[in-house]
Design a protein around this motif. Sequence first.
Motif, PDB file in Angstrom:
ATOM      1  N   ASN A  93      -3.803  -1.630  -4.933  1.00  0.00           N
ATOM      2  CA  ASN A  93      -4.557  -2.465  -3.987  1.00  0.00           C
ATOM      3  C   ASN A  93      -3.654  -3.065  -2.918  1.00  0.00           C
ATOM      4  OD1 ASN A  93      -6.999  -1.970  -5.267  1.00  0.00           O
ATOM      5  ND2 ASN A  93      -6.802  -3.744  -6.614  1.00  0.00           N
ATOM      6  N   ASP A  94      -2.480  -3.547  -3.325  1.00  0.00           N
ATOM      7  CA  ASP A  94      -1.537  -4.123  -2.356  1.00  0.00           C
ATOM      8  C   ASP A  94      -1.059  -3.075  -1.365  1.00  0.00           C
ATOM      9  OD1 ASP A  94      -1.808  -6.578  -3.558  1.00  0.00           O
ATOM     10  OD2 ASP A  94       0.123  -6.520  -4.603  1.00  0.00           O
ATOM     11  N   LEU A  95      -0.731  -1.881  -1.845  1.00  0.00           N
ATOM     12  CA  LEU A  95      -0.305  -0.810  -0.953  1.00  0.00           C
ATOM     13  C   LEU A  95      -1.423  -0.422   0.008  1.00  0.00           C
ATOM     14  CD1 LEU A  95       1.705   1.490  -3.396  1.00  0.00           C
ATOM     15  CD2 LEU A  95       2.635   0.087  -1.546  1.00  0.00           C
ATOM     16  N   GLN A  96      -2.666  -0.404  -0.478  1.00  0.00           N
ATOM     17  CA  GLN A  96      -3.802  -0.069   0.386  1.00  0.00           C
ATOM     18  C   GLN A  96      -3.977  -1.116   1.478  1.00  0.00           C
ATOM     19  OE1 GLN A  96      -5.747   2.926   0.024  1.00  0.00           O
ATOM     20  NE2 GLN A  96      -6.041   2.250   2.126  1.00  0.00           N
ATOM     21  N   LYS A  97      -3.790  -2.398   1.137  1.00  0.00           N
ATOM     22  CA  LYS A  97      -3.879  -3.462   2.144  1.00  0.00           C
ATOM     23  C   LYS A  97      -2.813  -3.283   3.219  1.00  0.00           C
ATOM     24  CE  LYS A  97      -5.779  -7.024  -0.895  1.00  0.00           C
ATOM     25  NZ  LYS A  97      -5.472  -8.301  -1.581  1.00  0.00           N
ATOM     26  N   ILE A  98      -1.610  -2.908   2.816  1.00  0.00           N
ATOM     27  CA  ILE A  98      -0.523  -2.692   3.779  1.00  0.00           C
ATOM     28  C   ILE A  98      -0.867  -1.535   4.707  1.00  0.00           C
ATOM     29  CG2 ILE A  98       1.887  -1.974   4.019  1.00  0.00           C
ATOM     30  CD1 ILE A  98       2.399  -3.512   1.337  1.00  0.00           C
ATOM     31  N   ILE A  99      -1.339  -0.426   4.140  1.00  0.00           N
ATOM     32  CA  ILE A  99      -1.717   0.735   4.949  1.00  0.00           C
ATOM     33  C   ILE A  99      -2.853   0.371   5.904  1.00  0.00           C
ATOM     34  CG2 ILE A  99      -2.737   3.049   4.853  1.00  0.00           C
ATOM     35  CD1 ILE A  99       0.222   2.945   4.065  1.00  0.00           C
ATOM     36  N   ASN A 100      -3.848  -0.361   5.429  1.00  0.00           N
ATOM     37  CA  ASN A 100      -4.959  -0.775   6.286  1.00  0.00           C
ATOM     38  C   ASN A 100      -4.478  -1.639   7.441  1.00  0.00           C
ATOM     39  OD1 ASN A 100      -6.660   0.588   4.555  1.00  0.00           O
ATOM     40  ND2 ASN A 100      -7.392  -1.259   3.525  1.00  0.00           N
ATOM     41  N   TYR A 101      -3.534  -2.525   7.173  1.00  0.00           N
ATOM     42  CA  TYR A 101      -2.998  -3.388   8.225  1.00  0.00           C
ATOM     43  C   TYR A 101      -2.285  -2.556   9.285  1.00  0.00           C
ATOM     44  CZ  TYR A 101      -0.588  -7.171  10.579  1.00  0.00           C
ATOM     45  OH  TYR A 101      -0.122  -8.028  11.523  1.00  0.00           O
ATOM     46  N   PHE A 102      -1.484  -1.575   8.861  1.00  0.00           N
ATOM     47  CA  PHE A 102      -0.790  -0.732   9.825  1.00  0.00           C
ATOM     48  C   PHE A 102      -1.765   0.117  10.628  1.00  0.00           C
ATOM     49  CE2 PHE A 102       3.096  -1.864   7.613  1.00  0.00           C
ATOM     50  CZ  PHE A 102       3.978  -1.954   8.681  1.00  0.00           C
ATOM     51  N   GLU A 103      -2.869   0.498  10.034  1.00  0.00           N
ATOM     52  CA  GLU A 103      -3.882   1.242  10.780  1.00  0.00           C
ATOM     53  C   GLU A 103      -4.507   0.369  11.858  1.00  0.00           C
ATOM     54  OE1 GLU A 103      -6.527   3.019   7.932  1.00  0.00           O
ATOM     55  OE2 GLU A 103      -5.064   4.580   7.437  1.00  0.00           O
ATOM     56  N   ILE A 104      -4.702  -0.911  11.575  1.00  0.00           N
ATOM     57  CA  ILE A 104      -5.198  -1.849  12.590  1.00  0.00           C
ATOM     58  C   ILE A 104      -4.170  -1.972  13.714  1.00  0.00           C
ATOM     59  CG2 ILE A 104      -5.764  -4.268  13.043  1.00  0.00           C
ATOM     60  CD1 ILE A 104      -6.914  -4.386  10.190  1.00  0.00           C
ATOM     61  N   LEU A 105      -2.900  -2.100  13.363  1.00  0.00           N
ATOM     62  CA  LEU A 105      -1.849  -2.215  14.372  1.00  0.00           C
ATOM     63  C   LEU A 105      -1.755  -0.975  15.248  1.00  0.00           C
ATOM     64  CD1 LEU A 105       1.101  -3.921  12.438  1.00  0.00           C
ATOM     65  CD2 LEU A 105      -0.389  -4.926  14.158  1.00  0.00           C
ATOM     66  N   SER A 106      -2.033   0.195  14.673  1.00  0.00           N
ATOM     67  CA  SER A 106      -1.932   1.426  15.453  1.00  0.00           C
ATOM     68  C   SER A 106      -3.008   1.509  16.526  1.00  0.00           C
ATOM     69  CB  SER A 106      -1.996   2.651  14.535  1.00  0.00           C
ATOM     70  OG  SER A 106      -3.285   2.795  13.999  1.00  0.00           O
TER      71      SER A 106
END
Length: 94
Positions: free
Chosen positions: A28-41
């Motif tokens: 779940n934590d890794l998924q949150k990090i990936i989701n955040y980077f997708e927002i930044l992209s």
Amino acid sequence: MIKIDDKLVEHLLKLSRLTFDDKDRLKNDLQKIINYFEILSEVNTEGLEPMYTPIEEPCILREKEPVEFENIDGIIENFPEKDNRLIKVPGIYG
């Protein structure tokens, strides 16, 4: 969208040689990090110069002159174990 699954978590743990008791929390934590980077992209950065540091002012360094520290006795007094002007510290064992 990148999806973090159990197979990827197991692979990452194997590569890093780590063990983790709560793999669901890690996933779940890794998924949150990936989701955040997708927002930044999604942020439009066209025409912006890259920043190498958040501080834009140059760092002004002092001249390289030796300075003698004046309160050596004060430091020695703070150590619990000492022998005259020598301080005793724990040994390092390998």
